[in-house]
Motif scaffolding. Structure first.
Motif, mmCIF file in Angstrom:
data_model
loop_
_atom_site.group_PDB
_atom_site.id
_atom_site.type_symbol
_atom_site.label_atom_id
_atom_site.label_comp_id
_atom_site.label_asym_id
_atom_site.label_seq_id
_atom_site.Cartn_x
_atom_site.Cartn_y
_atom_site.Cartn_z
ATOM 1 N N ALA A 24 36.001 37.434 38.525
ATOM 2 C CA ALA A 24 35.318 36.267 38.333
ATOM 3 C C ALA A 24 35.993 34.986 37.842
ATOM 4 C CB ALA A 24 34.288 37.276 37.719
ATOM 5 N N ILE A 25 36.949 35.530 37.210
ATOM 6 C CA ILE A 25 36.787 34.008 36.233
ATOM 7 C C ILE A 25 37.293 33.296 37.263
ATOM 8 C CG2 ILE A 25 38.647 33.247 34.429
ATOM 9 C CD1 ILE A 25 38.686 35.779 32.570
ATOM 10 N N ALA A 26 38.525 34.044 38.304
ATOM 11 C CA ALA A 26 38.459 32.944 38.933
ATOM 12 C C ALA A 26 37.991 32.307 39.888
ATOM 13 C CB ALA A 26 40.262 33.649 39.868
ATOM 14 N N ALA A 27 37.090 32.822 40.143
ATOM 15 C CA ALA A 27 35.744 32.523 40.947
ATOM 16 C C ALA A 27 34.975 31.394 40.720
ATOM 17 C CB ALA A 27 35.531 33.679 41.567
ATOM 18 N N GLY A 28 34.833 31.054 39.041
ATOM 19 C CA GLY A 28 34.387 30.155 38.242
ATOM 20 C C GLY A 28 33.171 30.568 37.410
ATOM 21 N N TYR A 29 33.224 32.265 37.169
ATOM 22 C CA TYR A 29 32.066 32.097 36.303
ATOM 23 C C TYR A 29 32.706 32.166 34.806
ATOM 24 C CZ TYR A 29 30.088 33.910 40.338
ATOM 25 O OH TYR A 29 29.149 34.611 41.739
ATOM 26 N N SER A 30 31.396 32.350 33.947
ATOM 27 C CA SER A 30 32.175 32.310 32.747
ATOM 28 C C SER A 30 33.120 33.074 32.282
ATOM 29 C CB SER A 30 30.763 32.234 31.516
ATOM 30 O OG SER A 30 31.239 31.751 30.416
ATOM 31 N N ALA A 31 34.216 32.763 31.640
ATOM 32 C CA ALA A 31 34.777 33.796 30.829
ATOM 33 C C ALA A 31 34.181 34.937 29.616
ATOM 34 C CB ALA A 31 36.128 33.208 29.992
ATOM 35 N N ALA A 32 33.387 34.285 29.102
ATOM 36 C CA ALA A 32 32.286 35.140 28.477
ATOM 37 C C ALA A 32 31.821 36.493 28.974
ATOM 38 C CB ALA A 32 31.370 34.006 27.280
ATOM 39 N N THR A 33 31.314 35.861 29.677
ATOM 40 C CA THR A 33 29.764 36.792 31.148
ATOM 41 C C THR A 33 30.598 37.469 32.179
ATOM 42 O OG1 THR A 33 29.409 34.798 32.529
ATOM 43 C CG2 THR A 33 28.022 35.531 30.030
ATOM 44 N N ALA A 34 32.233 37.349 31.711
ATOM 45 C CA ALA A 34 33.030 37.158 33.680
ATOM 46 C C ALA A 34 32.744 39.012 34.029
ATOM 47 C CB ALA A 34 34.182 36.541 33.337
ATOM 48 N N SER A 35 32.891 40.046 32.938
ATOM 49 C CA SER A 35 32.861 41.312 32.776
ATOM 50 C C SER A 35 31.661 41.558 33.487
ATOM 51 C CB SER A 35 33.271 41.738 31.123
ATOM 52 O OG SER A 35 33.445 43.325 31.953
ATOM 53 N N ALA A 36 30.905 41.402 32.895
ATOM 54 C CA ALA A 36 29.346 42.024 33.483
ATOM 55 C C ALA A 36 29.244 41.486 34.999
ATOM 56 C CB ALA A 36 28.359 40.962 32.337
ATOM 57 N N ALA A 37 29.174 40.001 34.878
ATOM 58 C CA ALA A 37 29.713 39.427 36.771
ATOM 59 C C ALA A 37 30.382 40.201 37.769
ATOM 60 C CB ALA A 37 29.535 37.886 36.867
#
Length: 106
Positions: A24-37
């Motif tokens: 998720a982080i690599a795809a551009g999602y926020s690191a803070a919400t990456a686990s949930a995303a």
């Protein structure tokens, strides 16, 4: 809903072996919400379908290739223990044993 660029990037990162959070982080999602995303995206129907399709393609390609034979171990020369027993100093013996190329690792 169609597979967006971010979702495709996430799925490709998962296929590359990253965890859901790292993908998720690599795809551009926020690191803070990456686990949930990451958890949400894996359950997404479009992403799940894309992952299943890509895994099928990989299995088909792998099924067509013959299995590689296991690598052969290089032949070792016979180890002569008598050549190492003439040491009176244990440290000298261990150094000689360590540096003996014909000795087995065990």
């Amino acid at each position: 809903m169609a597979l967006t660029g971010k979702k495709r990037a996430f799925a490709d990162a998962v296929l590359a072996g990253l965890s859901n959070k790292d993908a998720a982080i690599a795809a551009g999602y926020s690191a803070a919400t990456a686990s949930a995303a990451g958890s949400r995206l894996v359950k997404d129907a479009d992403v799940a379908g894309y992952l299943a399709e890509r895994k099928k393609e990989v299995r088909k390609r792998a099924a067509g290739k013959p299995a590689a034979p296991p690598p052969k171990e290089p032949a070792r020369a016979a180890f002569d223990l008598a050549s190492l027993v003439h040491f009176s100093d244990p440290k000298a013996f261990l150094k000689a044993a360590m540096n003996e190329r014909a000795a087995e690792i065990k």
